[in-house]
Every structure is written in structure tokens, then in C-alpha cells.
Design an enzyme around this catalytic site. Sequence first.
Site, PDB file in Angstrom:
ATOM      1  N   THR A 175      46.270  39.093  43.673  1.00  0.00           N
ATOM      2  CA  THR A 175      46.249  38.985  42.212  1.00  0.00           C
ATOM      3  C   THR A 175      47.553  39.599  41.717  1.00  0.00           C
ATOM      4  OG1 THR A 175      43.850  39.000  42.008  1.00  0.00           O
ATOM      5  CG2 THR A 175      45.098  39.730  40.094  1.00  0.00           C
ATOM      6  N   LYS A 177      43.009  33.491  36.949  1.00  0.00           N
ATOM      7  CA  LYS A 177      42.417  34.784  37.337  1.00  0.00           C
ATOM      8  C   LYS A 177      42.490  35.760  36.168  1.00  0.00           C
ATOM      9  CE  LYS A 177      40.763  38.106  39.961  1.00  0.00           C
ATOM     10  NZ  LYS A 177      41.246  38.716  41.194  1.00  0.00           N
ATOM     11  N   LYS A 210      45.005  47.540  37.213  1.00  0.00           N
ATOM     12  CA  LYS A 210      46.172  46.768  37.657  1.00  0.00           C
ATOM     13  C   LYS A 210      46.092  45.352  37.085  1.00  0.00           C
ATOM     14  CE  LYS A 210      46.948  43.901  41.076  1.00  0.00           C
ATOM     15  NZ  LYS A 210      46.755  43.242  42.348  1.00  0.00           N
TER      16      LYS A 210
END
Lengths: 289, 289
Positions: B98, B173, B241
Site C-alpha cells: 500500500t 485502496k 500510514k
Amino acid sequence: MASVAFLGLGVMGYPMAGHLKNKGGHDVTVYNRTTEKAQKWAAQHGGAFAPTPAEAAEGKDFVFACVGNDDDLREVTTGAKGAFSSMKKGAIFIDNTTASAEVARELDAAAKAGGFHFLDAPVSGGQAGAENGILTVMVGGEQDAFERARPVIDSFARMVGLMGPAGAGQLTKMINQICIAGLVQGLAEGIHFGKQAGLDIEKVVDVISKGAAGSWQMENRHKTMNAGKYDFGFAVDWMRKDLGICLEEADRNGAKLPVTALVDQFYKDVQGMGGKRWDTSSLLARLEK
Amino acid sequence: MASVAFLGLGVMGYPMAGHLKNKGGHDVTVYNRTTEKAQKWAAQHGGAFAPTPAEAAEGKDFVFACVGNDDDLREVTTGAKGAFSSMKKGAIFIDNTTASAEVARELDAAAKAGGFHFLDAPVSGGQAGAENGILTVMVGGEQDAFERARPVIDSFARMVGLMGPAGAGQLTKMINQICIAGLVQGLAEGIHFGKQAGLDIEKVVDVISKGAAGSWQMENRHKTMNAGKYDFGFAVDWMRKDLGICLEEADRNGAKLPVTALVDQFYKDVQGMGGKRWDTSSLLARLEK
């Protein structure tokens, strides 16, 4: 077959009373503030109508109400010509209004003093759920009264649960609305971001809706949100009424609801954009403004 | 059966590489920053390991990576001894990290210049999804490379979608994480309110989870949230994050994400409470503090 009164023939009450008559097979007398609508209902369904809540409720086994807010509810119950003045001993008053837990406890006490029962029984499922008789009903009150009322409530419900003592139905409905507020704002931010990023929202939802981001709102509202159609469900004005109840109760019980409070203000912005009757997913319109 | 390299054997990569070997039947060579883990993987699965990304990738048809962040990804691709220095012409690099859409576009351009292909392919489904080989994979890149890579990706996936050009996998995502942020905070506020109100949370969820407030998170996380157990899923450090990536991209594309930004700060509070490794539902712990 029971003798039933129904007070308040709004977009929810009108079809709910209809299901009590037609699906439940009960003997239904209706009351509405504007009598024309009660007459119309009676003509359509072959029931009776009464000019006051007291006259509608007199001698009935079950008296339902579905009105606008706490004040409307007090008016049709303990107000002049209210239903509580004529309730039969042992009868059950079932309130389907989304109202405060406080008014539920207050009316529960008044009902006990009058020798009858009170159940707070707000619903979810919206206008479509009311019309199709598949509402979810969250009930607060005593087990015995609940057991007796349940088969009658079933006339317009798919799911009926006793959540706890008086007020617990309203508190459960509040949790429902609190969860929806954060969820719809998150979904609106996701769709807004996806549109800004130039993605195909249908394709995105197809891939992510079965996983950890999935929700009823994503499945059932993403198409109209993506199309900017906000006429498909529960109106912003009513959501603000409900969130106001949640935030007041949170002040009392000490719960911290930062995002719920923020989303309530976002809905205020939507009202200012002319969106009082837009549905709750119009939080997206606010982001796009 | 293809020749495959896998770079990065963290909690996700370790089982994903295992599925490529055992379920996919591919010839797998692994690389990991700490070589001991690569040796352990090779011994367990009967595969090979290499001391650098370049040596792992050399001559392979497909090279996967699942590392920590943009910088780690640059290191294993275009860094010294990175995989891009040895990729075979026509091979496909599939990045399951990611990461930002920016780094995906940057590596896509570098891959094109080198005569091979790049797909950004972040996953959702967490550690359990990786271990059970049932991840959702959101892919950005070209149709041809996607079609060739798909049967190999299927080794560890339940759902694989091509979302658009380079970067579109990462952007999808991001939408997933944005939706989750608002949703989990709403759910945490709902459960917090319910506990303050003295309700039975199991009973509440049983009644409301099938309707408009329902979500995967409500169904799958309410029990551990109610119990105050936050060791069941994606960690707060990783969520921060991811949300950082979302907020940076939103700065670029102009999307407004007020609740996502707020929830990111709430997760910062949770980190300050010692919850860096707690799961994302620990927003409830912050409300209860």
C-alpha cells in the site's frame, strides 16, 4: 383480532395503520391532526376515524402513535383530548415516534399511574419499509406488555426486539442513527475522493463492498450518490431532528460523539444549500460544493 | 507454472509467497531485508532465496513486492541492487505494497523505460486474508499485463480487479481506507453511547445490523470492541500510514476529507495511549478514556 387506534398518519403512520388493518386484520380507528387525511385513510381501508386522540383511543386494546417529535407526542398523549385520558385499564400504548428516552420514561410513568402500559417502539427502514410492512422495531418497556403487543406490531415489521426497560427502544434507535452518521460521511468522502481521482465508482464499489469497507449504505446508496440524486430515502431535516436527540442524550449520559456532532453540522450546511428534503447521502453534495 | 520472485516477507508477504508456491505451484525465489526470514521461508516451503532484490528478480516472469512504504519500495526496485536492474524484458512487476499513486506512476514509467511492465496491486483482507489466500487485489496498469498476471495473483486472492491505469489500484485502496475511517469512528461512537446508556450491545447489534446502519465492521468487530479487545486486525500504525497517503493524495486532487483527517488525529491519540499495535477498532478506547 384486536381493537386498535393509530394516531398520526404521516408518510410512516399512514401505511403502518394500513398494515394493521389489512395484514393484521385488526379493527383500526385512526386519528390525524388534519382530519382530511384520516377521512381519506378510513375511506381507503374501510376503517373508522376519530376527531381527537382521546376518542380514537377510548376502549381500544392497543393504541399506536407515530408523530413528529416529543412535543407532538405529549400533545396526543397527555395533552388536552390526549389518548391517555381515555385509555382502557390494561391496554397498551405503543409509540413508534423517534423521540427522546426522557419522554418515553415520562409517558411510561404516566401510563403506569393510569393503569395501562407504555412501550417506546421507534422504527427503522424508512418510508419503503413502512409501505412494505418490513420495518425494524426497537422496543423499550416491560416483558409482559411486549409479549402481548408483539403479534400486533408484527403486522408492519420484519424484526421486533425488546431492548430493555422504558426508553431502551429510543436509545437503540439513537445508536442506529449515530452509526449511520459517521458511516455515510465516510462513504461520501470515499466517493468524493474517487470522483476527484477519476475512478469508475461502480467498479470501485464492486471490488471493495464485500470487504472491511462494506456497508448497507455502500451497497444501497452508492449509485444514487454517484449520480448526485438525493431524493431516495430519509430526509436531512429528519436526520437533524434525530441527531439532535442523540446529542442531547449524550450530554446526559456522558458519551462523547465528536463525529456525530460534526456530521450534524454538515447536515446543517446541506439544509443551507436547499437540501432540507434531500436524503442523508447528500453529505456528498456538501463536499462537492 | 511460472518463475516468480517475492520481495518482502512481512506478515502479509510471507503467507502470500507461500500461496504462490503451494497453491499456485510456481517456482518461487524470495528476498527479505533480514535474510534469516528468507532462509526460514525457503526451508519451510522448499523454495529458493536470494541475497538481493536484483538477484531474486533476475530472469523471472513475475516479480512481486510487499514492503512497508514508498521508500522501501523504491529501495527494492530502483535502488542499488534493486529488482529493476535485472528484470527480464516483457516480465511483470506486481507491487502489493500500500503506497502512493505517485510512486506507482513513477515505477510504471521506469518499468516501461526498461522494457517490462508494472502493476500497482495493493491488497485488502488483512493478515487473515493473506494467510487464507483470500485477499482482495486492486490493480492499476495496462490490460495486457493485468490479464497475464491475473492467474498468478489468483494464488492468494478471492477478488482481483483492474481499476484503471497505473496508480488506480492505489487510489482504490485509498477509497477503501477512507470509507473505513468514518465508518469505524461512527461504529465506535454508537457502541460507546450504547455502553454509557447501559444497553446490551449484542442485542442492539442483532437488531440494527441488518438495516441501514449495518456494515462489515459492525458484524465482524462489535464483539471484540464491546469486550475492549483490540488485538484483532489491522494495526493503528499501519492505518495512520495509509491515511497519511490518502490525505496527501487528497491535497493533490482537491478532495475534501474532513472526517478522514479528524480520524487520523484520533488514531494519533490512540498511538499516544500506547495503542500503536492495537487494531483500528481501538477508536472506542479513545472515546472511553
